[in-house]
Design a protein around this motif. Structure first.
Motif, mmCIF file in Angstrom:
data_model
loop_
_atom_site.group_PDB
_atom_site.id
_atom_site.type_symbol
_atom_site.label_atom_id
_atom_site.label_comp_id
_atom_site.label_asym_id
_atom_site.label_seq_id
_atom_site.Cartn_x
_atom_site.Cartn_y
_atom_site.Cartn_z
ATOM 1 N N LEU A 1 -4.879 -34.696 -48.238
ATOM 2 C CA LEU A 1 -4.319 -35.526 -49.292
ATOM 3 C C LEU A 1 -4.012 -34.721 -50.551
ATOM 4 O O LEU A 1 -2.979 -34.923 -51.204
ATOM 5 N N ALA A 2 -4.899 -33.765 -50.872
ATOM 6 C CA ALA A 2 -4.791 -33.084 -52.168
ATOM 7 C C ALA A 2 -4.206 -31.680 -52.103
ATOM 8 O O ALA A 2 -3.734 -31.165 -53.129
ATOM 9 N N HIS A 3 -4.205 -31.045 -50.919
ATOM 10 C CA HIS A 3 -3.919 -29.603 -50.902
ATOM 11 C C HIS A 3 -2.998 -29.171 -49.765
ATOM 12 O O HIS A 3 -3.189 -28.090 -49.198
ATOM 13 N N GLN A 4 -1.977 -29.928 -49.466
ATOM 14 C CA GLN A 4 -1.151 -29.620 -48.303
ATOM 15 C C GLN A 4 -0.477 -28.257 -48.378
ATOM 16 O O GLN A 4 -0.183 -27.648 -47.344
ATOM 17 N N ASN A 5 -0.219 -27.756 -49.573
ATOM 18 C CA ASN A 5 0.516 -26.493 -49.716
ATOM 19 C C ASN A 5 -0.314 -25.397 -50.381
ATOM 20 O O ASN A 5 0.242 -24.439 -50.920
ATOM 21 N N ASP A 6 -1.640 -25.527 -50.324
ATOM 22 C CA ASP A 6 -2.514 -24.617 -51.046
ATOM 23 C C ASP A 6 -3.365 -23.762 -50.112
ATOM 24 O O ASP A 6 -3.536 -24.080 -48.929
ATOM 25 N N ASN A 7 -3.920 -22.695 -50.686
ATOM 26 C CA ASN A 7 -4.949 -21.889 -50.022
ATOM 27 C C ASN A 7 -6.292 -22.232 -50.652
ATOM 28 O O ASN A 7 -6.480 -22.055 -51.863
ATOM 29 N N ILE A 8 -7.206 -22.728 -49.840
ATOM 30 C CA ILE A 8 -8.476 -23.255 -50.325
ATOM 31 C C ILE A 8 -9.630 -22.467 -49.726
ATOM 32 O O ILE A 8 -9.630 -22.142 -48.542
ATOM 33 N N ALA A 9 -10.640 -22.188 -50.532
ATOM 34 C CA ALA A 9 -11.901 -21.669 -50.008
ATOM 35 C C ALA A 9 -12.983 -22.719 -50.209
ATOM 36 O O ALA A 9 -13.050 -23.361 -51.271
ATOM 37 N N ILE A 10 -13.795 -22.920 -49.186
ATOM 38 C CA ILE A 10 -14.908 -23.867 -49.253
ATOM 39 C C ILE A 10 -16.177 -23.124 -48.846
ATOM 40 O O ILE A 10 -16.298 -22.669 -47.705
ATOM 41 N N VAL A 11 -17.098 -22.985 -49.788
ATOM 42 C CA VAL A 11 -18.368 -22.310 -49.495
ATOM 43 C C VAL A 11 -19.373 -23.376 -49.056
ATOM 44 O O VAL A 11 -19.719 -24.273 -49.824
ATOM 45 N N SER A 12 -19.820 -23.248 -47.837
ATOM 46 C CA SER A 12 -20.664 -24.278 -47.249
ATOM 47 C C SER A 12 -21.815 -23.621 -46.486
ATOM 48 O O SER A 12 -22.340 -22.594 -46.916
ATOM 49 N N HIS A 13 -22.172 -24.187 -45.354
ATOM 50 C CA HIS A 13 -23.382 -23.799 -44.625
ATOM 51 C C HIS A 13 -23.082 -23.689 -43.129
ATOM 52 O O HIS A 13 -22.187 -24.364 -42.607
ATOM 53 N N GLY A 14 -23.867 -22.866 -42.446
ATOM 54 C CA GLY A 14 -23.603 -22.580 -41.046
ATOM 55 C C GLY A 14 -23.574 -23.799 -40.148
ATOM 56 O O GLY A 14 -22.692 -23.940 -39.296
ATOM 57 N N GLY A 15 -24.548 -24.678 -40.327
ATOM 58 C CA GLY A 15 -24.600 -25.867 -39.482
ATOM 59 C C GLY A 15 -23.409 -26.770 -39.692
ATOM 60 O O GLY A 15 -22.750 -27.193 -38.730
ATOM 61 N N PHE A 16 -23.102 -27.065 -40.950
ATOM 62 C CA PHE A 16 -22.000 -27.985 -41.220
ATOM 63 C C PHE A 16 -20.660 -27.384 -40.815
ATOM 64 O O PHE A 16 -19.804 -28.081 -40.251
ATOM 65 N N ILE A 17 -20.455 -26.089 -41.081
ATOM 66 C CA ILE A 17 -19.183 -25.470 -40.694
ATOM 67 C C ILE A 17 -18.995 -25.533 -39.179
ATOM 68 O O ILE A 17 -17.914 -25.857 -38.681
ATOM 69 N N SER A 18 -20.042 -25.245 -38.417
ATOM 70 C CA SER A 18 -19.919 -25.269 -36.960
ATOM 71 C C SER A 18 -19.633 -26.677 -36.449
ATOM 72 O O SER A 18 -18.866 -26.854 -35.493
ATOM 73 N N ILE A 19 -20.223 -27.676 -37.078
ATOM 74 C CA ILE A 19 -19.948 -29.062 -36.687
ATOM 75 C C ILE A 19 -18.524 -29.447 -37.051
ATOM 76 O O ILE A 19 -17.801 -30.087 -36.255
ATOM 77 N N LEU A 20 -18.075 -29.064 -38.237
ATOM 78 C CA LEU A 20 -16.715 -29.399 -38.652
ATOM 79 C C LEU A 20 -15.682 -28.763 -37.725
ATOM 80 O O LEU A 20 -14.690 -29.400 -37.350
ATOM 81 N N LEU A 21 -15.916 -27.521 -37.316
ATOM 82 C CA LEU A 21 -14.995 -26.878 -36.389
ATOM 83 C C LEU A 21 -14.964 -27.601 -35.045
ATOM 84 O O LEU A 21 -13.894 -27.770 -34.437
ATOM 85 N N THR A 22 -16.123 -28.024 -34.580
ATOM 86 C CA THR A 22 -16.175 -28.777 -33.323
ATOM 87 C C THR A 22 -15.463 -30.114 -33.475
ATOM 88 O O THR A 22 -14.749 -30.564 -32.559
ATOM 89 N N TYR A 23 -15.592 -30.736 -34.641
ATOM 90 C CA TYR A 23 -14.874 -31.985 -34.932
ATOM 91 C C TYR A 23 -13.365 -31.746 -34.896
ATOM 92 O O TYR A 23 -12.602 -32.597 -34.392
ATOM 93 N N LEU A 24 -12.904 -30.632 -35.422
ATOM 94 C CA LEU A 24 -11.471 -30.335 -35.402
ATOM 95 C C LEU A 24 -10.953 -30.212 -33.982
ATOM 96 O O LEU A 24 -9.794 -30.554 -33.703
ATOM 97 N N LEU A 25 -11.785 -29.740 -33.079
ATOM 98 C CA LEU A 25 -11.373 -29.590 -31.682
ATOM 99 C C LEU A 25 -11.382 -30.909 -30.918
ATOM 100 O O LEU A 25 -10.514 -31.147 -30.078
ATOM 101 N N ALA A 26 -12.370 -31.749 -31.205
ATOM 102 C CA ALA A 26 -12.589 -32.924 -30.345
ATOM 103 C C ALA A 26 -12.588 -34.255 -31.077
ATOM 104 O O ALA A 26 -12.750 -35.294 -30.438
ATOM 105 N N GLY A 27 -12.423 -34.248 -32.382
ATOM 106 C CA GLY A 27 -12.435 -35.507 -33.114
ATOM 107 C C GLY A 27 -13.752 -36.241 -32.957
ATOM 108 O O GLY A 27 -14.822 -35.637 -32.980
ATOM 109 N N GLU A 28 -13.685 -37.541 -32.788
ATOM 110 C CA GLU A 28 -14.879 -38.380 -32.708
ATOM 111 C C GLU A 28 -15.780 -38.021 -31.523
ATOM 112 O O GLU A 28 -16.955 -38.395 -31.500
#
Length: 212
Positions: free
Chosen positions: A134-161
């Motif tokens: 919604l906010a950053h369609q044409n931007d380069n973004i960095a998000i500093v997060s955590h190993g567990g959440f990043i790995s879950i988010l990547l899995t979500y990107l692959l398989a959704g719900e």
């Protein structure tokens, strides 16, 4: 939109072998060095915006990036680590002894009372992706997060719900960078995960063979 998901530098909790979750730990001496090397490398990413978990280990890592890129750090609680309730502050052997059921399941999605549920994590992942698009369609973004959440988010990107049905196959090291691009059709493309080339100077000379 290009998003660079970055794990924080080594924390005192990492060094002590503790499962951290939402517990707050500062960066270790090594973690500070990792953050400085990451910050120097981040100048190559042409960042427009920088977000961070509000936990100290992530926020201090993000501040190092901000200083090198002349950016402000925007705290975002939605990219905190997974909340692990009664498991937080314990070592893995202690967890397996006190909660033997976790031997058969991932600590991150154990379903134990007081921990963040799969449903809550799914909602969090969906919200993060929706807000970025919604906010950053044409931007380069960095998000500093955590190993567990990043790995879950990547899995979500692959398989959704359906992400909980998949094995989380992602290794996310301290200050590693994972690059995901969203196309004009708003479909994610994972360019690379767990890149830590910026840490090569921390390796012992004998371990540098083959890095070129």
């Amino acid at each position: 939109m290009n998003v660079f998901f970055i794990r924080h530098g080594e924390s005192m909790g990492n060094r002590q072998g503790k499962i951290q979750g939402w517990m707050d730990f500062e960066l270790s001496e090594l973690g500070i060095k990792q953050a400085q090397l990451l910050a120097a490398y981040s100048e190559n990413l042409a960042l427009d915006y920088l977000y961070s978990s509000d936990l100290t280990r992530a926020y201090d890592t993000a501040k190092a990036i901000a200083a090198r890129n002349h950016l402000d750090v925007r705290k975002w609680t939605k990219v905190r680590e997974v909340h692990l309730g009664p498991l937080q502050g314990l070592s893995r052997p202690d967890i397996y002894e006190r909660f033997p059921e976790t031997k058969e399941r991932s600590i991150l999605t154990s379903g134990l009372d007081g921990t963040e549920s799969v449903e809550q994590l799914t909602k969090r992942c969906r919200f993060v992706v929706e807000q970025l698009l919604l906010a950053h369609q044409n931007d380069n973004i960095a998000i500093v997060s955590h190993g567990g959440f990043i790995s879950i988010l990547l899995t979500y990107l692959l398989a959704g719900e359906q992400w909980p049905s998949l094995h989380r196959a992602f290794q996310i090291g301290n200050t590693s960078i994972t690059h995901v691009e969203w196309t004009k059709e708003q479909k994610p493309v994972i360019h690379y995960t767990n890149q830590t080339i910026h840490l090569s100077s921390l390796l012992e000379p004998s371990n540098k063979i083959g890095l070129l």
